[in-house]
Write a protein that holds these residues in place. Structure first.
Motif, short mmCIF file in Angstrom:
data_model
loop_
_atom_site.label_atom_id
_atom_site.label_comp_id
_atom_site.label_asym_id
_atom_site.label_seq_id
_atom_site.Cartn_x
_atom_site.Cartn_y
_atom_site.Cartn_z
N LEU A 2 42.98 30.85 35.93
CA LEU A 2 41.91 30.23 36.71
C LEU A 2 42.45 29.02 37.45
O LEU A 2 43.50 28.50 37.13
CB LEU A 2 40.79 29.80 35.77
N ASP A 236 37.48 32.22 41.94
CA ASP A 236 37.41 32.58 40.52
C ASP A 236 36.22 33.45 40.18
O ASP A 236 36.24 34.20 39.20
CB ASP A 236 37.34 31.30 39.67
N LYS A 500 37.27 36.23 37.10
CA LYS A 500 38.45 36.28 36.24
C LYS A 500 37.98 36.30 34.79
O LYS A 500 36.92 35.75 34.45
CB LYS A 500 39.34 35.08 36.52
#
Length: 522
Positions: A2, A236, A500
């Protein structure tokens, strides 16, 4: 991984979020950052300047309401720690002590009074339509009176975000929109329109500092581009994962797909005025109910779901979902008006329009899931009963101003509407109540529909303190609307997110993507 890095050029800007621990870590702990890909940029950051999903998402990061709507659509304390119904028409709200705006000013009852007064004069006046008066009893107590008993005032107030009276008066409307100051969990750092909005955590937030210390929202209007941005690590989390990309993302163990049944009903508003702007006939054919029924029967919502939405939508049974007040058990548009081109053509002929007519559909090309493709499908389907549907496609940034009521430009509009309050009356009062008849009502009645019985039932629903009675009146409204067909419901979207795997989040029922409820694993 991340996006948890520290960038040397921004160390000063993030100094407030850096944690030093010589005993536990012996050095620097990186601030948690999150980058989110939204379908579009916010239209504005003034919470009384209009309502639209991307803007709403940002509003609730920066501002707070008196009553908070939770992720499951239940309601609980927000800036008000408690409230009570003093008598049939008097509500008393007790504010939290010590809540600070981002500029350091303490929240007081006078700020609530200022907000409600400004609301009454704003584009969001419908939220205050059932408020007769409001008074600051003391610095932490607000008394709100309704003209009649009104059972769902706290629900309405969950959509009213509280402004700082001092700051709003100092900077004026334009700067309030560009540089908002609220009490929310995040503060605005930077807004570069159509590029990004960056927010920093409010360490003094009354409910506790956010875990994500900086969040950046990037508008990425193209679905394939959003997916690519996720897979290349640029973002993300993405909102509205392209339905065609679901299997692709699921197949990669670096990412996960999250789904949630949506409250957003994609609908087609249709003009009920005798002279319609884009129909070159002396009388608007859509005023004839038989034509409206023919249009419904000619639209194959199951084909739209299967071919365009990849099976990830739910054809609309009514105007509100089954969880809401006003929903009628056992009633379904699809049972009343099943797809039937032969019947649709017969209705057109019976109404005197066997040769059809031409009309324009106004819609977005970057707001709803596959909105352009849905519009193209509608044009093809209605063409089979000789309705020549011209498409006026435009970006969201132009669309909502173009269709704003009152407007003399539109004959048909495809848009979406959701009811996060869980109360069908909040939709019916603004979309189906006769325009210009009652202050704060009919404000989004884009088709100029008017039915005195509908108005009467909505008035009765808004004048009872009993939720069961309210539900009964609203169900009667639903039955009339399903018979009248003032608007064509298409489907409920399926909310699709991809992230993610180290992003910890649970999709909300109202589609608000709130960084305060998100965390990331190191």
């Amino acid at each position: 991984m991340l996006n948890l890095r520290m960038k040397s050029g921004r160390i000063a800007a993030l100094a407030a979020f850096v944690l030093l621990s010589s005993t536990a870590l012996g050095g620097l702990v990186h601030a948690k950052e999150l980058t989110v890909g939204l379908t579009s940029d916010a239209v504005n950051l003034d919470p009384q300047a209009g309502e639209e999903l991307s803007s709403n998402i940002l509003f609730y990061h920066i501002y707070d309401p008196l009553v908070r709507r939770n992720a499951d659509l239940s309601f609980g304390p927000g800036l008000a720690e408690s409230w009570e119904l003093k008598d049939d028409t008097t509500w008393v709200f007790k504010l939290r002590h010590g809540v600070k705006f981002h500029n350091g000013e303490e929240l007081k009852a006078s700020d609530v009074v200022f907000t409600l007064d400004r609301l009454k004069k704003s584009l969001m006046a419908n939220l205050g339509a059932n408020i007769a008066s409001f008074t600051a009893v003391d610095d932490y107590t607000v008394e709100i009176k309704t003209p009649k008993p009104y059972a769902v005032l706290p629900n309405d107030l969950a959509a009213v975000l509280i402004l700082s009276e001092k700051y709003a008066k100092e900077v004026g409307d334009e700067q309030l929109d560009l540089k908002p100051v609220g009490t929310g969990p995040y503060k605005l750092v930077e807004w570069i329109k159509e590029d990004h909005i960056t927010l920093a955590a409010n360490a003094d937030y009354f409910a506790g500092a956010p875990k994500i210390e900086e969040v950046t929202f990037r508008p990425i209007t193209n679905g394939a581009t959003r997916t690519a941005a996720l897979l290349t690590g640029e973002v993300d989390v993405i909102q509205d994962l392209n339905v065609r990309d679901v299997d692709r993302v699921k197949a990669d163990d670096r990412y996960k797909v999250m789904t949630k049944p949506s409250l957003l009903n994609v609908v087609v508003s249709i003009d009920h005025r005798e002279k319609s702007p884009t129909i070159a006939l002396d009388k608007n054919p859509i005023m004839d109910r038989r034509v409206r029924e023919a249009m419904v029967r000619a639209i194959d919502v199951n084909a739209i779901n299967k071919i365009i939405m990849n099976g990830l939508s739910t054809p609309s049974e009514q105007y509100v979902p089954a969880s809401h007040t006003g929903y009628v058990d056992g009633a379904s548009f699809r049972d009343m008006y099943p797809f039937d081109l032969e019947k649709a053509a017969a209705l057109m002929a019976e109404a005197g329009y066997a040769d059809g007519f031409t009309v324009t559909l106004d819609t977005t090309n970057n707001r709803y899931v596959n909105d352009q493709q849905i519009a193209q499908a509608l044009a093809s389907m209605l063409g089979k009963i000789k309705i020549d549907l011209k498409l006026n496609l435009m970006p969201k940034s132009n669309f909502f101003g173009y269709i704003r009521v009152p407007s003399d430009k539109s004959s048909m509009i495809m848009s979406g509407w959701d009811v996060p309050s869980g109360d069908g009356g909040s939709m019916y009062s603004v979309m189906f109540y006769s325009r210009d008849k009652k202050e704060g009502y009919g404000q989004v009645n884009r088709g100029s529909y008017s039915n005195p019985k509908v108005d009467e039932l909505i008035d009765k629903a808004d004048a009872t303190s009993k939720l069961e009675e309210r539900d009964g009146y609203l169900q009667e409204v639903t039955k009339i609307l399903m018979e009248d067909i003032p608007m064509i419901p298409i489907h409920y979207e399926q909310d699709l997110y991809a992230a993610k795997t180290n992003v910890e989040m649970t999709p909300r029922a109202d589609k608000f993507l709130w960084a305060y409820e998100i965390d990331v694993k190191e």
